[in-house]
Structures are given as C-alpha cells and as structure tokens.
Motif scaffolding. Structure first.
Motif: not given
Lengths: 166, 153
Positions: A64, A67, A106, A108, A145, A159, A161, B67
């Motif tokens: 990840n 992103t 997200q 992924l 995207e 990705c 979101q 995140h």
C-alpha cells in the motif's frame, strides 16, 4: 426540497478524463522510512539477502506504499495551505476545491510489487459523481480511480477511493 | 537488519479454513510515530501533529492517519501470509478515529477458501479495533498462498 445541482456540465465532463502524474523514482530509503514509521520491519522491505530467496526476488515496498503518500512531488508552499494544513488541489479540475475525505479508505488491487528504483507514473480519473444531501448542505461524492505504472508500463496497483466536494 | 534469516513459509493453503482467525497484531501509535508518518507521506494535515489544533476540532489528541489504519492491517496480513504468500486485494474504510496513546488491535478471519485462475486464494474480513473494543477500520482482503506441495523457486 430540491437543492440545486452541484454537478455542473463542466464537472460532469470530467468523468473519464485521465490525468497523469509523474511520481519519480522510488528509492530504498523512501520505502524503508515509510515502513519504519508504520513500525513494520518485515524483512521483505529491509533485507535484500532474505528477499532474494523469496518469489519476489528482492526487496519490495509495502503493497500500500504508493497509495499511502498524500502528496507526491513538492506540494503547496506553506502560505498556500489552508488552516487545517491541507492544501487546495490545483492540478485536477474535477477536484478543484475538493477536500480529500481522509477518513474514506481505499480499495486496492495489487498486480505487481513496487521495487526500489522503480519510476512511477499515476493515471487518475473520476469514474462517477453523485450528489448527496448532508447536515450542512449538499455535497458531491467523486469516485476516483488511480492506476500506478512502473518504467516498463507494467500496472502495479489500482486504487479506488471516494473524494468529497462541498 | 544485520543478519539474514532464511525465508520460511509459515502458512500454506491446506492450513487455511473458513472461519479461522488471523493472528492479531497490536499497535501502540505514539505522537512521534504519527509525526514521522505524516512526514514520510508528506501529509501536512494538522490534526495529526498539532494537539491543540486537533482539540479545537473536538478530538482528544492527535489522530492516527487514515492510511496508517490501513497500513496496520496490511502489516497484519503480510506477517500472516509470509514471504511466499501474496496480498492480491485489500480494502478498508475508516469509521472511527484512533488517537496517539490508543491500543489498536488488528484482527481478522477467513471467509472463503477457493481456487481461481490457477491460484489458491482466501478471502478475509479484517478489522482494527481500539482498547474499548470499538471498530475503527473494517476491511476485506484476498490473499494467494502456496500449496504445501510448493518447493520454492
């Protein structure tokens, strides 16, 4: 009660329009500093000898990683940041005045690992827009995207979101 | 990392069953960790490093980055599947903020084991919860695992 539409023709025309961003080269230090701040010392990210003996064949980035970075490149100057520290996104018409919904999360898909030395390009597009009614008035959800490619144009990560625009 | 260990696979598809639990991962985000995470992800959002500002927005302390919740879940999954497993898909959403000083536990369980496209796959539901048992970040993942007949490369 019908609110006026925030999704103008101009905004709607952005659906499907691709914007390309060059992220530059991903270095070993970038990858490892990131993993360190997560507290994730997986040897796949730190130990070349170890990683070489796995199907990855060498050190990779956490899946990840690409992103998770909020701003690639320089980003706004301090004077351009809003009071909460978030800059206005100036590059993408569809997201002008949009605030990334940080709490969004997200979706992924990982196609190939990111490796140190990779030179990354991101292609992003809005795939849909939807107006909703919130407590403080109408807002627009923009489904976006991003696809990340390496220097051999191999797709690494997809990705999806949602961004929110008030 | 100074000494290389031989990579060893800890998990084969034959050992994975629907309903099986993923070994949990417990994280203790600190202000320093959050500051450094903001720095490496070039995230200037003040709620992650300015406690006074975060409190003015109604929070008790600086917030764990959205995140970072995802990254903790990825860490749990990558630890579990080992160096011969592959994380194929991962999705999470942030439902409740986490704060510096919280104890955040990542957990999950296998929901489906199947073969597709010549791969041995498992779908999982995953989540991160705080010390009060409240779910901060639910998600899903799909992993590919070797069969115990796998001999490496």
């Amino acid at each position: 009660m019908t609110a006026e539409s925030l999704i103008t023709d101009e905004l709607r025309a952005q659906i499907g329009v691709e914007h390309e961003t060059l992220l530059g080269e991903i270095t070993l230090l970038d990858i490892q500093r990131y993993a360190l701040t997560v507290g994730d010392l997986n040897p796949l990210y730190f130990d070349e000898e170890y990683a070489r003996q796995t199907p990855y064949g060498g050190i990779i980035a956490p899946p990840n990683y690409l992103t998770a970075v909020i701003t690639w490149g320089l980003g706004p100057q301090e004077a351009e940041l809003s009071v909460d520290g978030l800059g206005l996104r100036r590059n993408e018409q569809a997201e002008r005045n949009a605030r990334r919904r940080m709490a969004g999360g997200q979706q992924l898909e990982f196609h190939q690992p990111v490796r140190p030395g990779d030179v990354i390009r991101c292609v992003s597009r809005a795939t849909d827009m939807e107006q909703r009614e919130g407590k403080s008035g109408p807002f627009v959800l923009i489904i976006a995207e991003q696809r990340y490619f390496n220097q051999r144009d191999e797709l690494l990560v997809t990705c999806r979101q949602t961004a929110i625009m008030r | 990392m100074t000494q290389s260990a031989m990579p060893q696979q800890r998990l084969y598809i034959e050992a994975v069953r629907e309903g099986m639990e993923i070994p949990p991962l417990v994280k203790h985000p600190t202000q320093v960790a959050l500051f450094r995470h903001s720095a490496v992800t070039w995230n200037a959002h003040r709620i992650h490093y300015d406690k006074e500002y975060a409190q003015a927005e109604g929070h008790t302390d600086v917030l764990v980055q959205g995140h970072l919740h995802g990254a903790y879940l990825v860490q749990m999954l990558m630890d579990w599947i080992g160096p011969f497993g592959v994380l194929k898909k991962f999705a999470w959403s942030n439902r409740r903020p986490g704060f510096a000083g919280d104890t955040l536990s990542c957990r999950g369980r296998v929901t489906r084991v199947y073969a597709e496209g010549g791969e041995h796959l498992a779908d999982c539901e995953i989540w991160e919860e705080n010390q009060h048992g409240e779910i901060c970040a639910p998600g899903t993942a799909t992993i590919a695992l070797p069969s115990s007949g796998f001999r490496g490369t």
